[in-house]
Design a protein around this motif. Sequence first.
Motif, PDB file in Angstrom:
ATOM      1  N   HIS A 288      -6.376  -5.872   7.747  1.00 42.94           N
ATOM      2  CA  HIS A 288      -5.139  -5.435   7.097  1.00 42.94           C
ATOM      3  C   HIS A 288      -4.567  -4.271   7.898  1.00 42.94           C
ATOM      4  CE1 HIS A 288      -5.902  -7.907   3.567  1.00 42.94           C
ATOM      5  NE2 HIS A 288      -7.142  -7.423   3.523  1.00 42.94           N
TER       6      HIS A 288
ATOM      7  N   ARG B 200      -1.061  -1.334   8.267  1.00 39.25           N
ATOM      8  CA  ARG B 200       0.152  -0.756   7.720  1.00 39.25           C
ATOM      9  C   ARG B 200       0.501   0.513   8.499  1.00 39.25           C
ATOM     10  NH1 ARG B 200      -0.475   3.691   3.819  1.00 39.25           N
ATOM     11  NH2 ARG B 200      -2.647   4.398   3.839  1.00 39.25           N
TER      12      ARG B 200
ATOM     13  N   ASP C 262       4.260  -7.832   9.765  1.00 36.61           N
ATOM     14  CA  ASP C 262       3.585  -7.171   8.653  1.00 36.61           C
ATOM     15  C   ASP C 262       3.852  -5.676   8.589  1.00 36.61           C
ATOM     16  OD1 ASP C 262       2.012  -7.144  11.085  1.00 36.61           O
ATOM     17  OD2 ASP C 262       0.418  -6.218   9.931  1.00 36.61           O
ATOM     18  N   VAL C 263       4.331  -5.073   9.693  1.00 34.93           N
ATOM     19  CA  VAL C 263       4.643  -3.640   9.673  1.00 34.93           C
ATOM     20  C   VAL C 263       6.150  -3.393   9.817  1.00 34.93           C
ATOM     21  CG1 VAL C 263       2.393  -2.780  10.361  1.00 34.93           C
ATOM     22  CG2 VAL C 263       4.013  -3.512  12.130  1.00 34.93           C
TER      23      VAL C 263
END
Length: 624
Positions: A71, A73, A571-572
């Motif tokens: 995962h 971020r 995703d970022v």
Amino acid sequence: MSDLPAGPAGPIENYALLSDLRTAALVGLDGSVDWLCLPRFDSPSCFSRLLGDDRDGHWQISPAEPIREVHRRYRDNSLVVETCFHTDGGVFRLIDSMPPHEKNQHDPPSLVRVVEGVSGEVDVRLRWIVRFAYGDSVPWVSHVRQARPERDEYVLALAGPHAVVLRGELLPQRVPNERAHELVFTLREGQTRSWVMQWSSDPDEIPPPMDPAQETRDSEDFWHEWSERIHYDGPHREAVFRSLATLKALTYAPTGGMVAAPTTSLPESPGGDRNWDYRYCWLRDATLVLLALDNFGCSDEAAAWRRWLVRAVAGDPADVQIMYGVGGERHLLEWELDWLSGYQGSLPVRVGNGAYRQRQLDVYGEVMDVLHLARERGLTEDADSWALQRGMLKHLETIWQQPDKGLWEVRGPDRHFTHSRVMVWVAFDRAIRAVEEDGLPGPVHRWREIRDAVRAEVLEKGWNSELGSFTQYYGGTELDAATLLIPSVGFLPADDERVLGTIRAVERELRHGPLVDRYSTTEGDHEVDGLSGREGSFLACSFWLVDALALSGRREEAEEMFGELVALANDVGLYAEEIDAESGRFTGNFPQAFSHLGLVNSAAVLHGGHTRDESSRRNGKGSR
């Protein structure tokens, strides 16, 4: 996201951006920094795995055991990237940042990497391979221990003018029979390990040690303080913040110039030859940059961009280029790196950009438009700047009827591109307003005659009544998404039937769901430039359609399309130049300022913010 990339470089969308406002790095989902140029965006890279293989340089920190899940971020609105690796044995966090020494620009660029044990225990592998000069220069690497004046231990990589220093509690050792350094260690819950890599312009003057934990906190604080200046309360707030932070990250702090992207040669069509160097500043971005920054409270950055622009184009108006280096450099000679295998085999790998020599008439309109906008926003006009603009217009009077390469920098024949002519109209229109609205001196009657002549010509030759649309160039039948900008620059009102027809034609021929191609193609190959391979859909063009729909009264459709485009970010929250409509893969250089500019300005059109005066820009009342 749980799938790690196979092969040297994974999908473009698997990367995240780090920046210190002078240069940038790309770190993959596998914990590998695969691209880093030091000390500037346009300097030679020391990690080039992105365009080659493992041997071309990278710095990977990842589990030395099978990975179950990953995962990732950005921490809040910062550019500090946190990647969380899950294995059967435990979980650990990798925290990456580049300290943005905006105020002390003499500090050496540095890359800070920290790992934290979250649960259980994990065997972690650190692999460090430095290759200077885009992978062509293997450095001499030595392990240095100093006892005086202070105890210091580091790994020094040195080759000619290039040097980097790696420090950490644990240092990698030379791998036997390999030109690589590696470290494997066990990380347990609650443990922390960290490393700092610093660049040095002089190997005899090694930069002093840094506190990795403090530098990470300082990086977060910098970006948090910066983000507090942003004013936006509309939908998709996180996407707008991330795009603005990306634009800030692509800005070269010493001058205020913004690079189009921090990479070179990421292909527009995988395996093809549409591979260009985007580590430069394009004048075509001028108005969009100032709008994006100033609309949401980044007035300091907007003023710095304007200063860079005026300095860059200063000189003989006949010498105005379409792009410059981050310091205003003019010579961007293009050459090929034949020792690199290219991103997933896409060749050639290019450094420099030969398009800087092209004639693109639209840049005159972009410069005049952004300086007009700057006056509207309260940035003071000085005598030298206005004299420069008058000189540009005097030169434009002599060349505006010539064909050019157009917005898309085709490497085929020159043509009379419709968008270029519209921007010629913009140049003279903004000059007329400078006289009429701001009291600046100039031959307004002559400028008005030229403006009206250009407008009449575009309406006659750029319009195709059979297609019911403006076309890419005079007499052609190909469509061009750049014609969607006609209402936003004020050439025609958004509700003009010719604008509405162009929107319908673009939707019919160039749109794929929320994605829009930039121009018509035949059997996958572009008819104008003759280069091989079908390119992806351009994200900037997709956002231009959002704007055109909103301005023409189709607001609900525009908002729906905007939401679909926001969802296409990785995703970022980052975008490449293009997305392949069939596979959904990112293509082109990454992250791409033009794409993020499109998102931010569409947010302003749809949801307000501080947009420019309606009568001068957004509804076409400027045309007469």
